[in-house]
Write a protein that holds these residues in place. Structure first.
Motif, short mmCIF file in Angstrom:
data_model
loop_
_atom_site.label_atom_id
_atom_site.label_comp_id
_atom_site.label_asym_id
_atom_site.label_seq_id
_atom_site.Cartn_x
_atom_site.Cartn_y
_atom_site.Cartn_z
N GLU A 160 0.84 -1.20 0.00
CA GLU A 160 0.00 0.00 0.00
C GLU A 160 0.88 1.25 0.00
OE1 GLU A 160 -3.26 0.22 -0.22
OE2 GLU A 160 -3.66 -1.95 -0.17
N LEU A 161 0.62 2.14 -0.93
CA LEU A 161 1.44 3.35 -1.05
C LEU A 161 1.25 4.26 0.16
CD1 LEU A 161 0.88 4.27 -4.81
CD2 LEU A 161 2.72 2.91 -3.79
N GLN A 162 2.37 4.79 0.66
CA GLN A 162 2.37 5.74 1.77
C GLN A 162 2.54 7.16 1.22
OE1 GLN A 162 1.82 4.36 4.89
NE2 GLN A 162 1.66 2.47 3.70
N GLU A 163 2.17 8.13 2.01
CA GLU A 163 2.28 9.52 1.56
C GLU A 163 3.71 9.93 1.23
OE1 GLU A 163 0.47 12.16 4.29
OE2 GLU A 163 -1.57 11.42 3.95
N THR A 164 4.66 9.29 1.91
CA THR A 164 6.07 9.65 1.67
C THR A 164 6.66 8.93 0.46
OG1 THR A 164 6.75 7.92 3.24
CG2 THR A 164 6.49 10.17 4.09
N ASP A 165 5.97 7.93 -0.07
CA ASP A 165 6.50 7.19 -1.21
C ASP A 165 6.49 8.05 -2.46
OD1 ASP A 165 6.95 4.85 0.24
OD2 ASP A 165 4.90 4.13 -0.08
N ILE A 166 7.48 7.82 -3.30
CA ILE A 166 7.60 8.61 -4.52
C ILE A 166 6.38 8.39 -5.43
CG2 ILE A 166 8.92 8.86 -6.65
CD1 ILE A 166 11.44 8.51 -5.08
N SER A 167 5.90 7.16 -5.53
CA SER A 167 4.74 6.89 -6.38
C SER A 167 3.53 7.72 -5.95
CB SER A 167 4.38 5.40 -6.32
OG SER A 167 5.41 4.62 -6.86
N HIS A 168 3.32 7.80 -4.64
CA HIS A 168 2.20 8.59 -4.13
C HIS A 168 2.38 10.06 -4.49
CE1 HIS A 168 -0.25 10.77 -1.17
NE2 HIS A 168 -1.05 9.70 -1.19
N ARG A 169 3.59 10.56 -4.35
CA ARG A 169 3.84 11.97 -4.66
C ARG A 169 3.73 12.26 -6.16
NH1 ARG A 169 9.22 13.15 -3.05
NH2 ARG A 169 9.63 11.06 -2.29
N VAL A 170 4.08 11.27 -7.00
CA VAL A 170 3.91 11.43 -8.44
C VAL A 170 2.42 11.50 -8.79
CG1 VAL A 170 4.16 10.22 -10.65
CG2 VAL A 170 6.11 10.42 -9.12
N ILE A 171 1.63 10.65 -8.15
CA ILE A 171 0.19 10.67 -8.39
C ILE A 171 -0.39 12.02 -8.00
CG2 ILE A 171 -2.02 9.67 -7.66
CD1 ILE A 171 -0.47 6.99 -7.34
N GLN A 172 0.06 12.59 -6.89
CA GLN A 172 -0.45 13.87 -6.42
C GLN A 172 0.01 15.03 -7.31
OE1 GLN A 172 -2.70 14.15 -3.87
NE2 GLN A 172 -2.64 11.90 -3.96
N SER A 173 1.27 15.01 -7.71
CA SER A 173 1.82 16.12 -8.48
C SER A 173 1.62 15.97 -9.99
CB SER A 173 3.31 16.27 -8.21
OG SER A 173 4.03 15.14 -8.70
N LYS A 174 1.40 14.71 -10.43
CA LYS A 174 1.26 14.39 -11.86
C LYS A 174 2.51 14.77 -12.64
CE LYS A 174 -3.77 14.82 -11.86
NZ LYS A 174 -4.96 15.45 -12.51
N LYS A 175 3.65 14.69 -11.96
CA LYS A 175 4.94 15.00 -12.59
C LYS A 175 5.94 13.92 -12.24
CE LYS A 175 4.35 20.03 -12.40
NZ LYS A 175 4.91 21.30 -11.88
N GLU A 180 17.57 10.65 -5.24
CA GLU A 180 18.60 9.79 -4.66
C GLU A 180 18.25 9.59 -3.19
OE1 GLU A 180 22.61 10.94 -5.22
OE2 GLU A 180 22.53 10.82 -7.40
N VAL A 181 18.23 8.35 -2.76
CA VAL A 181 17.85 8.01 -1.38
C VAL A 181 19.08 7.42 -0.70
CG1 VAL A 181 16.29 6.67 0.06
CG2 VAL A 181 15.50 7.55 -2.15
N ASP A 182 19.41 7.94 0.48
CA ASP A 182 20.59 7.41 1.18
C ASP A 182 20.30 6.04 1.79
OD1 ASP A 182 19.22 7.83 3.59
OD2 ASP A 182 20.07 9.82 3.85
N ALA A 183 21.32 5.46 2.39
CA ALA A 183 21.22 4.08 2.89
C ALA A 183 20.35 3.97 4.14
CB ALA A 183 22.61 3.53 3.17
N LEU A 184 19.99 5.08 4.77
CA LEU A 184 19.24 5.01 6.02
C LEU A 184 17.86 4.39 5.83
CD1 LEU A 184 20.09 8.50 7.60
CD2 LEU A 184 21.03 6.25 8.21
N LYS A 185 17.24 4.61 4.68
CA LYS A 185 15.86 4.15 4.49
C LYS A 185 15.78 2.69 4.06
CE LYS A 185 11.45 5.45 2.42
NZ LYS A 185 10.72 6.46 1.63
N TYR A 186 16.60 2.30 3.09
CA TYR A 186 16.50 0.95 2.54
C TYR A 186 17.75 0.10 2.76
CZ TYR A 186 12.36 2.76 0.16
OH TYR A 186 11.14 3.31 -0.12
#
Length: 382
Positions: A160-175, A180-186
């Motif tokens: 399930e997409l979260q608000e912080t996910d890039i896919s969710h933000r692309v859907i919202q912005s339509k852009k 680049e994501v540092d090693a802390l997240k993944y």
């Protein structure tokens, strides 16, 4: 239109086609307003297509029955949670009355989704460190393709997409978004690129396509470039200090050479003075000899004067004998000074060469520093 007596043939055909149509399909037979028969493919079904379910008046199937014409309608995701195309074909009795409808529902896939299984496995393997290709609908990840070298188990199909996910933000912005994501997240540095996908009919965003690539090599290269740049800056500073010292040495050597030349001039003057002393000594001796002659002529009256004349000759001889010693010393000084002068000239030439070499090294360091900056810039583009 379908004649009532041809319904069984349609059902038989539907049984054969259910699992042959790409993407899946649902067939349903409606009598009046109720489903009396349903056949779904293994990969696709709809909750509304169930035996015993009654349809509302505003549904496509009821409209087709009422209007006695074939209707095709694209149903948005908000209705069934998935975009669907429904074809409703009225069923007519022998009198031409609508007694039901034969309905066909198929998922309306974006062309990218339809071809995902064909292109994703190929593209995923085209990156040196591997990649993870995924496609989301408006709420979750619908398709995913890892490579042999790289996977994202934290982003599986159904996530399930979260608000912080890039896919969710692309859907919202339509852009499109590339980050680049540092090693802390993944757990390792990544580049995530995500692009919106639109419905051809009305240009509404219906999905996103993303690609995730690890950036371990690029980060390592960037770190090496940064370390190289820092090291070169330190070397350049040391070279500048060395060049400054060489310049100061060169200046001191020039001053020393000038001082040595002054000493040589002074030794020449000492030799002149020695020659003058020798001349005075010789003249004094002559005066002493003349005085002694005159004292001898004077007899007893000039005896004391004769003693003095003798002493004068002795001093003259002593002075004359001292002159060679002074000359010898000055010659020795001059030889040493000449030797020091030659060494000073060599040192002066060496310091000039050192300064020139330091300048060349400094120029080379600047060029290498420029190259390391370019290397760093290139690393950031990987």
């Amino acid at each position: 239109m379908i004649a009532l007596n041809g319904v069984e043939s349609c059902k038989s055909l539907a049984e054969l086609l259910a699992n042959l149509i790409p993407g899946g399909v649902v067939f349903g037979l409606v009598e009046k307003d109720t489903f009396v028969w349903v056949k779904s493919s293994e990969s696709f079904t709809l909750d509304i297509f169930k035996v015993g379910n009654k349809l509302n008046d505003d549904t496509t199937t009821i409209q087709a029955i009422r209007e006695k014409k074939v209707l095709v309608k694209n149903i948005p995701r908000t209705v069934y949670g998935i975009r669907v195309s429904i074809v409703s074909i009225p069923v007519l009795d022998d009198n031409g009355n609508s007694v039901g409808a034969f309905s066909i529902a198929m998922p309306k896939l974006h062309p990218v989704a339809a071809a995902f299984g064909d292109f994703a496995p190929i593209i995923a393997e085209m990156f040196p460190e591997g990649s993870y290709i995924y496609m989301s609908d408006l709420t979750k990840i619908a398709y995913a393709q890892p490579s042999k070298k790289f996977d994202m188990p934290t982003l599986p199909v159904g996530y399930e997409l979260q608000e912080t996910d890039i896919s969710h933000r692309v859907i919202q912005s339509k852009k499109p978004i590339i980050e680049e994501v540092d090693a802390l997240k993944y757990g390792e540095p990544l580049t995530i690129a995500n692009y919106p996908l639109y419905d051809d009919a009305n240009q509404n965003i219906v999905a996103t396509l993303g690609i995730i690539t690890p950036k371990n090599a690029a980060v390592a290269l960037r770190g090496m470039a940064g370390n190289l740049e820092n090291s070169l800056e330190g070397i350049a500073a040391a070279i500048e200090e060395l060049a400054a010292s060489a310049s100061e040495i060169h200046s001191n050597e020039g001053s020393l050479n000038s001082t040595i030349n002054d000493i040589i001039k002074i030794t020449d003057e000492i030799n002149d003075v020695s020659a003058f002393i020798k001349l005075i000594a010789e003249e004094t001796k002559m005066l002493g000899i003349n005085a002694a002659i005159e004292a001898a002529r004077a007899g007893d009256a000039g005896r004391g004067f004769g003693v003095v004349a003798g002493e004068i000759r002795k001093l003259s001889d002593q002075s004359k004998s001292t002159v060679p010693k002074i000359k010898q010393l000055t010659e020795t000084i001059k030889q040493k000074v000449d030797e020091a002068s030659r060494k000073s000239d060599l040192s002066l030439d060496a310091s000039q060469g050192q300064a020139a070499a330091a300048e060349e090294i400094s120029a080379s360091i600047e060029e290498i520093t420029s190259m390391s900056e370019e290397l760093n810039r290139l690393a950031r583009t990987l």
